[in-house]
Write an enzyme that holds these catalytic residues in place. Structure first.
Site, PDB file in Angstrom:
ATOM      1  N   HIS A 395      18.173   7.629  93.396  1.00  0.00           N
ATOM      2  CA  HIS A 395      18.946   8.842  93.106  1.00  0.00           C
ATOM      3  C   HIS A 395      19.754   9.327  94.311  1.00  0.00           C
ATOM      4  O   HIS A 395      20.581  10.246  94.164  1.00  0.00           O
ATOM      5  CB  HIS A 395      18.005   9.950  92.611  1.00  0.00           C
ATOM      6  CG  HIS A 395      18.585  10.777  91.505  1.00  0.00           C
ATOM      7  ND1 HIS A 395      19.929  11.035  91.391  1.00  0.00           N
ATOM      8  CD2 HIS A 395      18.001  11.407  90.443  1.00  0.00           C
ATOM      9  CE1 HIS A 395      20.154  11.791  90.331  1.00  0.00           C
ATOM     10  NE2 HIS A 395      18.991  12.020  89.731  1.00  0.00           N
ATOM     11  N   ASP A 399      23.781   8.798  90.287  1.00  0.00           N
ATOM     12  CA  ASP A 399      23.429   9.947  89.462  1.00  0.00           C
ATOM     13  C   ASP A 399      23.205   9.504  88.020  1.00  0.00           C
ATOM     14  O   ASP A 399      23.555   8.380  87.626  1.00  0.00           O
ATOM     15  CB  ASP A 399      24.534  11.003  89.529  1.00  0.00           C
ATOM     16  CG  ASP A 399      24.670  11.603  90.914  1.00  0.00           C
ATOM     17  OD1 ASP A 399      23.638  11.761  91.596  1.00  0.00           O
ATOM     18  OD2 ASP A 399      25.805  11.901  91.332  1.00  0.00           O
TER      19      ASP A 399
END
Length: 424
Positions: A395, A399
């Site tokens: 992450h 995204d």
């Protein structure tokens, strides 16, 4: 011609150490160039290391079970092939930290009182994990050095209850004494009648360390999409027997997915990248890791330049790596340089999974079991072949929108798949 050291090789990207699992030769043996000399285990591979020289093995510098950093001497070869009794010059000495076997002819002098004993990383880690002080263990190694076997023997003795303990110790330690190790660090108490303590293999320990490190390194996020692969299933069922007859290898679903995956990685380059402190490194090539289960762990050999391979070559490359992985015939280069990993967890019957990223990659994809399910199509219901595809991603780099777009690209390509999609 003199002597030459054999050093612990680099066994994969981001690998910093390896464990000597088993010596295939003994001191005094004559070794040919490229002949396997030792089995080494890391979190990425269990490989036989070939000798880079031809000559006589005059010294094994690192004992089995010892973990050492990359580049440290593990053995010495006499290039002239003289008798095993030849004295090896002191220039080729192992690094002091992981030294497992003393090189001097005479036994070393006893350590000064209070001095910290020299321990290999593997022995030190084993002692720390079990909450024991290695200074209280009698060593059987050179100069009284404590070996891994010494620690294991000590643990075995400690886990065996005394025959008939008459009474508990007379007095507890004084309040000012150092606190004992925390109970969670102690070796587990095992009921010999109903329980069994299975010692960790070098590969299992390495895998555990790599998985723990991966979760600590990158924030994992996870997503899933279901894919209708009915047309692909029909094609593969119709063609698999003829394909094997023509090419001599089985036709699985992985090469179909791989070609679509390579296209997706070109469209979404951040899925094929690595995080660094200076920035994100985008890879303009696809070195695809294929996870392969073996009896004592998991290995991820790499198909290099997968985006450039035609379909039949891709089938052969995947089949070759899988067979050599299961036969423990992989070379260090076979597991190095991966940019993305694909894992066919569906082979185990799984329908959804949350894989752990193979560092330093940005993501890992799983293909799950293909199952026949009723699916709403328009205003009707039909029985279709459905497959879940799961993605874990870093992450820091990716995204949810990018991850979702990546999976949607793959889903749309597989659902609209026709034989014309095959790149030969």
């Amino acid at each position: 011609m003199g002597v030459a050291p054999i050093k612990m090789p680099q066994l994969g990207e981001s690998v910093t150490e390896g464990t000597v699992d088993r010596w295939l030769k003994t001191e005094g043996d004559y070794v040919k160039r490229d002949e396997p000399i030792v089995e080494v285990v890391t979190d990425k591979v269990n490989a036989e290391i070939p000798s880079p020289y031809e000559g006589r093995l005059v010294r094994i510098s690192v004992q089995e079970g010892t973990t050492i950093p990359i580049g440290v001497e593990i053995a010495v070869i006499d290039l002239a092939g003289v008798d095993a009794g030849t004295v090896v010059p002191g220039a080729a000495q192992p690094a002091p930290e992981p030294a497992a076997v003393g090189a001097a002819a005479d036994a070393p002098a006893p350590a000064p009182a209070g001095a910290r004993p020299r321990l290999s990383p593997a022995v030190r880690r084993l002692a720390e994990e079990n909450g024991i002080d290695p200074t209280g263990i009698a060593g059987s190694g050179d100069g009284g050095r404590v070996t891994r076997d010494d620690v294991l023997a000590f643990l075995a003795r400690r886990e065996t209850p005394p025959a008939a303990a008459a009474a508990p110790p007379a007095a507890a330690p004084p309040a000012t004494a150092p606190a004992p190790p925390a109970p969670r660090r102690e070796a587990p108490a095992v009921d010999g009648a109903r329980e069994e303590l299975v010692r960790l293999s070098a590969m299992r320990r390495s895998i555990a360390e790599h998985m723990t490190r991966s979760l600590a390194t990158s924030p994992h996020a996870w997503t899933l999409q279901e894919i209708d692969v009915t047309e692909l299933v029909r094609y593969r069922e119709a063609e698999k027997d003829g394909f094997r007859q023509r090419h001599g290898v089985p036709l699985t679903y992985l090469p179909f997915v791989t070609q679509v995956l390579c296209d997706a990685l070109r469209e979404f380059p951040f899925l094929n990248s690595s995080w660094t402190d200076e920035g994100i490194v985008l890879k303009r090539y696809v070195n695809l890791g294929i996870a392969v289960a073996i009896p004592d762990g998991l290995i991820v050999p790499v198909v290099r330049g997968a985006e450039r391979l035609g379909f039949t070559d891709l089938v052969r490359a995947i089949n070759d790596l899988v067979e050599r992985a299961r036969g423990r015939q992989l070379k260090p280069d076979d597991v190095a340089g991966g940019t993305f990993t694909l894992n066919n967890t569906g082979a185990t019957g799984s329908i959804a999974s949350q894989p752990i990223i193979n560092q330093p990659q940005a993501a890992i994809l799983t293909t799950e079991s293909i199952v026949r399910r009723p699916v709403v199509i328009g205003d009707g219901i039909a029985i279709r072949h459905m497959m879940n595809m799961c993605l874990s991603f870093d992450h820091r780099i990716i995204d949810g929108m990018t991850a979702g777009g990546f999976l949607t690209f793959i889903r749309q390509r597989l659902e609209s798949w026709t034989p014309a999609a095959i790149r030969l």
